[in-house]
Design an enzyme around this catalytic site. Structure first.
Site, PDB file in Angstrom:
ATOM      1  N   ASP A 155      -7.265  -2.241  14.378  1.00 30.76           N
ATOM      2  CA  ASP A 155      -8.647  -2.376  13.997  1.00 30.76           C
ATOM      3  C   ASP A 155      -8.992  -3.872  13.029  1.00 30.76           C
ATOM      4  O   ASP A 155      -9.838  -3.964  12.802  1.00 30.76           O
ATOM      5  CB  ASP A 155      -9.174  -1.260  13.277  1.00 30.76           C
ATOM      6  CG  ASP A 155      -8.627  -0.938  11.925  1.00 30.76           C
ATOM      7  OD1 ASP A 155      -7.853  -1.678  11.478  1.00 30.76           O
ATOM      8  OD2 ASP A 155      -9.046  -0.154  11.150  1.00 30.76           O
ATOM      9  N   GLU A 188      -9.739  -1.723   5.403  1.00 29.41           N
ATOM     10  CA  GLU A 188     -10.411  -1.450   6.790  1.00 29.41           C
ATOM     11  C   GLU A 188     -11.551  -2.334   6.974  1.00 29.41           C
ATOM     12  O   GLU A 188     -12.025  -2.875   6.073  1.00 29.41           O
ATOM     13  CB  GLU A 188     -10.725   0.193   6.710  1.00 29.41           C
ATOM     14  CG  GLU A 188      -9.572   0.937   6.434  1.00 29.41           C
ATOM     15  CD  GLU A 188      -8.575   1.211   7.793  1.00 29.41           C
ATOM     16  OE1 GLU A 188      -8.507   0.096   8.536  1.00 29.41           O
ATOM     17  OE2 GLU A 188      -7.964   2.039   7.988  1.00 29.41           O
ATOM     18  N   ASP A 243       0.765  -1.240   0.109  1.00 32.45           N
ATOM     19  CA  ASP A 243       0.005  -0.101  -0.016  1.00 32.45           C
ATOM     20  C   ASP A 243       0.870   1.210  -0.014  1.00 32.45           C
ATOM     21  O   ASP A 243       2.102   1.301   0.192  1.00 32.45           O
ATOM     22  CB  ASP A 243      -0.987  -0.043   1.118  1.00 32.45           C
ATOM     23  CG  ASP A 243      -0.235  -0.466   2.517  1.00 32.45           C
ATOM     24  OD1 ASP A 243       0.907  -0.471   2.434  1.00 32.45           O
ATOM     25  OD2 ASP A 243      -0.982  -0.773   3.532  1.00 32.45           O
ATOM     26  N   HIS A 277      -7.053  -4.699  10.373  1.00 29.05           N
ATOM     27  CA  HIS A 277      -7.004  -4.574   9.044  1.00 29.05           C
ATOM     28  C   HIS A 277      -5.548  -5.297   8.804  1.00 29.05           C
ATOM     29  O   HIS A 277      -4.483  -5.343   9.226  1.00 29.05           O
ATOM     30  CB  HIS A 277      -6.858  -3.184   8.524  1.00 29.05           C
ATOM     31  CG  HIS A 277      -5.589  -2.323   8.763  1.00 29.05           C
ATOM     32  ND1 HIS A 277      -5.791  -0.871   8.919  1.00 29.05           N
ATOM     33  CD2 HIS A 277      -4.442  -2.559   8.998  1.00 29.05           C
ATOM     34  CE1 HIS A 277      -4.883  -0.280   9.317  1.00 29.05           C
ATOM     35  NE2 HIS A 277      -3.944  -1.273   9.485  1.00 29.05           N
TER      36      HIS A 277
HETATM   37  P1  PGA Z   1       2.303  -1.121  12.573  1.00 29.35           P
HETATM   38  O1  PGA Z   1       1.158  -1.235  11.345  1.00 29.35           O
HETATM   39  O2  PGA Z   1       3.217  -2.036  12.228  1.00 29.35           O
HETATM   40  O3  PGA Z   1       2.813   0.367  12.390  1.00 29.35           O
HETATM   41  O4  PGA Z   1       1.662  -1.245  13.780  1.00 29.35           O
HETATM   42  C1  PGA Z   1       0.635  -2.357  11.268  1.00 29.35           C
HETATM   43  C2  PGA Z   1      -0.653  -2.187  10.275  1.00 29.35           C
HETATM   44  O5  PGA Z   1      -1.437  -1.186  10.341  1.00 29.35           O
HETATM   45  O6  PGA Z   1      -0.771  -2.873   9.335  1.00 29.35           O
END
Ligand code: PGA
Length: 260
Positions: A136, A143, A67, A138
């Site tokens: 959350d 999302e 992404d 994802h």
């Molecule tokens: P993070 O993000 O590794 O910074 O915790 C993970 C994500 O949102 O997929």
């Protein structure tokens, strides 16, 4: 789904790196799916160490990132282009022409997304996809509510994601609201999935991913549908798993299982 719980972030990162290294040793021109965020940093550091000290070779590797934020130029310090360059690509011998990251600045998102999907297919599909998980639930920027058969597309970020990622920006208002992301369906087509999570703030999402129902409300739960999904957790991210003893038992007994 294979669930591996290790005491520390470092051990978790090393175990996940070993999976990637095995794939590369068997298939030097493998296609890797890359993730950003704080979670995979240890994994990248371990791959860089293996490259320097053990000759792990990326010369023929192709990569596709999950992404990118919409609106950030590749040289913006919070862009995922910048993150990947600084934390991994500039530290290994990967060919710049083999690196694919969604564009956050294209003039036509729809046709870019279609092209991105086509390039993944033309390159033979992703052999191993690295993943993190959001608080959350994802994966990538899929999302809650994202279709489990979604493809690469533009997404509006959820508020918890914006809050989580605000720590990287000067102020919350600077966090982009939109992103371009591989879909859940795109991710499920990778041959092997390696998801990492550490820290207490991921414990609820991890329990939902592994032990909850498959639901678009927790897009990481789609890993339950994948034939080769491996989940690496540290102790705190595993804190809410009800079947923790069972996963540990399976891991201990695995080396003695009859070879197929
Ligand atoms: P993070 O993000 O590794 O910074 O915790 C993970 C994500 O949102 O997929």
């Amino acid at each position: 789904m294979e669930v591996v719980v290790l005491p520390t972030y470092a051990e978790m990162s090393k175990a996940a790196a070993a999976i990637v290294a095995n794939v590369l040793n068997e298939k030097p021109n493998a296609v890797l799916g890359m993730a950003t965020g704080s979670t995979p940093l240890g994994l990248y550091q371990e791959l860089v160490r293996m490259h320097r000290e053990e000759g792990l070779d990326f010369a023929q590797v192709t990569t596709f990132n999950l992404d990118e934020y919409v609106g950030l130029r590749p040289n913006h310090p919070q862009s995922y282009h910048y993150f990947m360059h600084e934390n991994f690509f500039k530290l290994v011998n990967i060919a710049p022409t083999n690196i694919y990251i969604p564009s956050g600045t294209t003039s036509n998102y729809r046709s870019f997304c279609d092209w991105y999907e086509r390039r993944i297919t033309e390159c033979g599909g992703i052999d191993v996809q690295i993943l993190g998980i959001g608080s959350d639930g994802h994966i990538a920027f899929n999302e809650p509510g994202s279709s489990l058969s979604s493809r690469t597309r533009l997404k509006t970020l959820a508020k918890p994601t914006i809050d989580d990622n605000a720590r990287f920006f000067e102020q919350r208002e600077d966090v982009p609201i939109y992103a371009i992301t591989m879909g859940v369906g795109t991710i499920l087509e990778a041959r092997t999935l390696v998801l990492l999570a550490n820290g207490k703030n991921k414990a609820t999402a991890c329990a939902a991913m592994v032990e909850g129902p498959v639901t678009s409300m927790i897009t990481a739960s789609a890993l339950q549908l994948h034939p080769d999904a491996r989940v690496f957790l540290d102790d705190s991210a595993a804190g809410e798993l009800k079947m923790r003893d069972y996963y540990d038992w399976v891991r201990r007994k695995k080396p003695d299982a009859p070879q197929t």
